[in-house]
Design an enzyme around this catalytic site. Structure first.
Site, PDB file in Angstrom:
ATOM      1  N   GLU A  27      42.135  62.966  94.286  1.00 45.49           N
ATOM      2  CA  GLU A  27      41.748  61.572  94.516  1.00 45.49           C
ATOM      3  C   GLU A  27      41.881  61.269  96.007  1.00 45.49           C
ATOM      4  OE1 GLU A  27      43.892  58.790  92.065  1.00 45.49           O
ATOM      5  OE2 GLU A  27      42.897  57.050  92.959  1.00 45.49           O
ATOM      6  N   ASN A  72      42.161  55.437  90.455  1.00 44.07           N
ATOM      7  CA  ASN A  72      42.018  54.017  90.772  1.00 44.07           C
ATOM      8  C   ASN A  72      41.089  53.799  91.968  1.00 44.07           C
ATOM      9  OD1 ASN A  72      43.861  53.576  88.716  1.00 44.07           O
ATOM     10  ND2 ASN A  72      45.629  53.381  90.073  1.00 44.07           N
ATOM     11  N   ASN A 172      37.216  54.658  85.566  1.00 42.22           N
ATOM     12  CA  ASN A 172      38.587  55.160  85.470  1.00 42.22           C
ATOM     13  C   ASN A 172      39.506  54.072  84.949  1.00 42.22           C
ATOM     14  OD1 ASN A 172      40.880  57.062  86.309  1.00 42.22           O
ATOM     15  ND2 ASN A 172      41.415  55.187  87.427  1.00 42.22           N
ATOM     16  N   GLU A 173      40.276  54.400  83.916  1.00 45.64           N
ATOM     17  CA  GLU A 173      41.327  53.506  83.386  1.00 45.64           C
ATOM     18  C   GLU A 173      40.887  52.044  83.350  1.00 45.64           C
ATOM     19  OE1 GLU A 173      45.088  54.316  85.378  1.00 45.64           O
ATOM     20  OE2 GLU A 173      45.251  56.263  84.378  1.00 45.64           O
ATOM     21  N   TYR A 244      51.528  60.265  81.890  1.00 44.36           N
ATOM     22  CA  TYR A 244      52.532  60.807  82.821  1.00 44.36           C
ATOM     23  C   TYR A 244      53.902  60.573  82.206  1.00 44.36           C
ATOM     24  CZ  TYR A 244      48.753  60.575  86.292  1.00 44.36           C
ATOM     25  OH  TYR A 244      47.568  60.734  86.977  1.00 44.36           O
ATOM     26  N   GLU A 292      44.018  63.100  83.047  1.00 43.76           N
ATOM     27  CA  GLU A 292      45.180  62.925  83.932  1.00 43.76           C
ATOM     28  C   GLU A 292      46.425  63.198  83.108  1.00 43.76           C
ATOM     29  OE1 GLU A 292      45.569  59.511  86.525  1.00 43.76           O
ATOM     30  OE2 GLU A 292      43.383  59.300  86.630  1.00 43.76           O
ATOM     31  N   GLN A 349      48.050  65.576  90.250  1.00 47.66           N
ATOM     32  CA  GLN A 349      46.810  65.959  90.894  1.00 47.66           C
ATOM     33  C   GLN A 349      46.973  67.376  91.425  1.00 47.66           C
ATOM     34  OE1 GLN A 349      45.151  62.838  93.390  1.00 47.66           O
ATOM     35  NE2 GLN A 349      45.707  61.245  91.931  1.00 47.66           N
TER      36      GLN A 349
HETATM   37  O1  AHR Z   1      46.905  59.900  89.569  1.00 51.45           O
HETATM   38  C1  AHR Z   1      47.376  58.717  90.110  1.00 51.45           C
HETATM   39  C2  AHR Z   1      46.792  57.484  89.448  1.00 51.45           C
HETATM   40  O2  AHR Z   1      47.268  57.415  88.134  1.00 51.45           O
HETATM   41  C3  AHR Z   1      45.299  57.444  89.286  1.00 51.45           C
HETATM   42  O3  AHR Z   1      44.650  56.942  90.400  1.00 51.45           O
HETATM   43  C4  AHR Z   1      45.108  56.526  88.129  1.00 51.45           C
HETATM   44  O4  AHR Z   1      43.938  56.818  87.406  1.00 51.45           O
HETATM   45  C5  AHR Z   1      46.366  56.690  87.323  1.00 51.45           C
HETATM   46  O5  AHR Z   1      46.929  55.469  86.988  1.00 51.45           O
END
Ligand code: AHR
Length: 501
Positions: A27, A72, A172-173, A244, A292, A349
């Site tokens: 990103e 994001n 995205n999201e 995450y 992700e 990432q």
């Molecule tokens: O990977 C970091 C961020 O985590 C990304 O930009 C977003 O998609 C997620 O919330």
């Protein structure tokens, strides 16, 4: 000693591994692009300013596909800013992360980088501040052969051949209130449908990923997927999952159990996809793009100190420890065990930002999580066998009946190889693993790779980059189909076998 057993049969398969399950993500965030993959002033840079040391490590990981340019970031992105002569590219305030984006690295440079890294590009379009028009123009720029405005613009920019990008994320999201242009599920479902429809009119060969929930705990989880897919089932091929994990309460047993949550998440999303399919009397399955996933929590304190509107600051630079590597191994096993539906996944990432690879002015190094990811990508190819794991269990703060052993077997009929990935989560004891391998009695052990450390908090740093590193051991044997292995307390194991001729 505690004992665990695997039960497999080569006729009982989950599915073939789609290599895109070992994807990753870059990103425009922190030092992922600038200083991570691109740094013209670095002694490690090639003639295009791409860091050769990073490229080498990415190739070691054999990353099949990299999602780009966000995250994001993409929800406020003008892709046109990132192409053409560099001196004409505008700098912009980047609102997702509060920095300045110089656009000195962009779409075409990323495609060049991907070629050098032997990887494919997975592209995301901006459905935050933009919509159908920007998405179709970007697709025309990337994939149209020539003779049209945007394809000729690409040629003018020095790229005669189309980039032929196959996989596209529709935003995205978009369920997240933090997202620029955040939408309700109905709003998003409609725009995803209409954007996807236009994109497939232009290039029917592409595959599309609709945004699912940003994590399992989103208040809209479930309803979001059902409503979104109700709108765009016909046009999309995948739905995304993001997750995450962290260990803020410093409870390792509980932390290591968190892939059970990932397993629930995957099963729930599969059910919702199948519900929508059934409701519509649909023919196709919607598959899962876990685009992700990682451990992310170490960098929080440092991120709060970042100066607003700086350029490429040290953002989200988690320094990973050994327990993180164990959970990453278990998360990989979890996804592989669902490889019939999880066709794509992106470790988020790749470089510097919550990443397996770190760079500084003196070079690049491998974080602890590099190893399970690399081993899975390099050795985890073929057919996943339905692997029954009979393991002793434990209870943690948030989970009950957590198996001490996570494992999966992958058979590769072409190369006549069999691999077992296994994590032992027991913090005190080794565990003996056995398996009836009569169907593979003529397979010998090639190697048993072991990643372990006495200290679960051990890290790899610039000063001590090999503190946590794999070794080979002789802890496994296959005696005429009677397989046994010793799995060290707190360890990631890769047991490779091959047919003996
Ligand atoms: O990977 C970091 C961020 O985590 C990304 O930009 C977003 O998609 C997620 O919330």
């Amino acid at each position: 000693m505690k004992k665990a057993e695997l039960v497999i049969d080569k006729s009982f398969v989950v599915g073939d591994v789609d290599r895109r399950i070992y994807g990753s993500f870059i990103e425009h965030l922190g030092r992922a692009v600038y200083e991570g993959i691109y740094q013209p002033e670095s002694p490690f840079a090639d003639e295009q300013g791409l860091r050769k040391d990073t490229l080498e490590l990415v190739k070691e990981l054999k990353v099949p596909m990299v999602r780009y340019p966000g995250g994001n970031f993409v929800s406020g992105f003008y892709w046109e800013d990132s192409v053409g002569p560099k001196e004409e590219r505008p700098a912009r305030p980047e609102l997702a992360w509060g920095v300045i984006e110089t656009n000195q690295f962009g779409l075409n440079e990323f495609v060049d980088w991907a070629k050098k890294a032997d990887t494919e590009v997975m592209m995301a379009v901006n459905l935050g501040t933009r919509g159908i028009d920007a998405a179709r123009n970007l697709l025309e720029y990337c994939n149209f052969k020539g003779g049209t405005y945007y394809s000729d613009l690409r040629k003018k920019h020095g790229y005669e051949q189309p980039h032929n990008i196959k996989m596209w994320c529709l935003g995205n999201e978009m369920d997240g209130p933090w997202q620029i242009g955040h939408k309700t599920a109905d709003e998003y479902g409609r725009i995803a449908l209409e954007t996807g429809r236009v994109m497939k009119l232009l290039d029917p060969s592409i595959e599309l990923v609709a945004c699912g929930s940003s994590n399992l705990w989103m208040p809209t989880f479930g309803e979001w997927e059902a409503t979104t897919l109700d709108h765009c089932y016909d046009v999309v091929d995948y739905i995304s999952l993001h997750q995450y994990y962290g260990n803020r309460s410093n409870d390792t047993k509980d932390f290591l159990a968190k892939n059970l949550g990932m397993d629930d998440f995957i099963k729930s999303v599969i059910s919702i996809c199948d519900y929508v399919k059934a409701k519509k009397h649909g023919k196709k399955n919607i598959n899962l793009s876990f685009d992700e996933w990682n451990v992310w929590y170490h960098s929080g304190e440092q991120d709060r100190k970042i100066e607003k509107w700086s350029k490429a600051p040290h953002q989200l630079e988690d320094v990973y420890n050994f327990e993180d590597a164990l959970l990453v191994g278990s998360m990989l096993i979890t996804m592989l065990r669902h490889c019939d539906r999880v066709k794509c996944a992106c470790l988020a990432q790749l470089v510097n930002v919550i990443a397996p690879i770190m760079t500084s002015d003196t070079g690049a190094w491998r974080q602890t999580i590099f190893y399970p990811y690399m081993h899975a990508s390099v050795f985890g190819n073929g057919t996943v066998l339905n692997t029954i794991v009979k393991s002793p269990v434990y209870d943690s703060k948030s989970y009950t009946d957590v198996p001490y052993i996570d494992s999966v077997c992958i058979m590769n009929e072409e190369t006549e190889e069999l691999v077992i990935f296994a994590v032992n989560k027991d913090l005190e004891e080794d565990i003996e693993l056995s398996c009836d391998l009569r169907q593979f009695a003529d397979y010998g052990i090639v190697e048993h790779i072991l990643l372990t450390h006495d200290d679960v908090k051990a890290e790899n740093t610039e000063a001590n980059p090999d503190n946590v590193a794999p070794v080979t051991c002789n802890h496994s044997k296959n005696d005429n189909g009677k397989f046994t292995a010793l799995l060290k307390s707190k360890s990631w194991n890769v047991i490779r076998m091959k047919k003996i001729h």
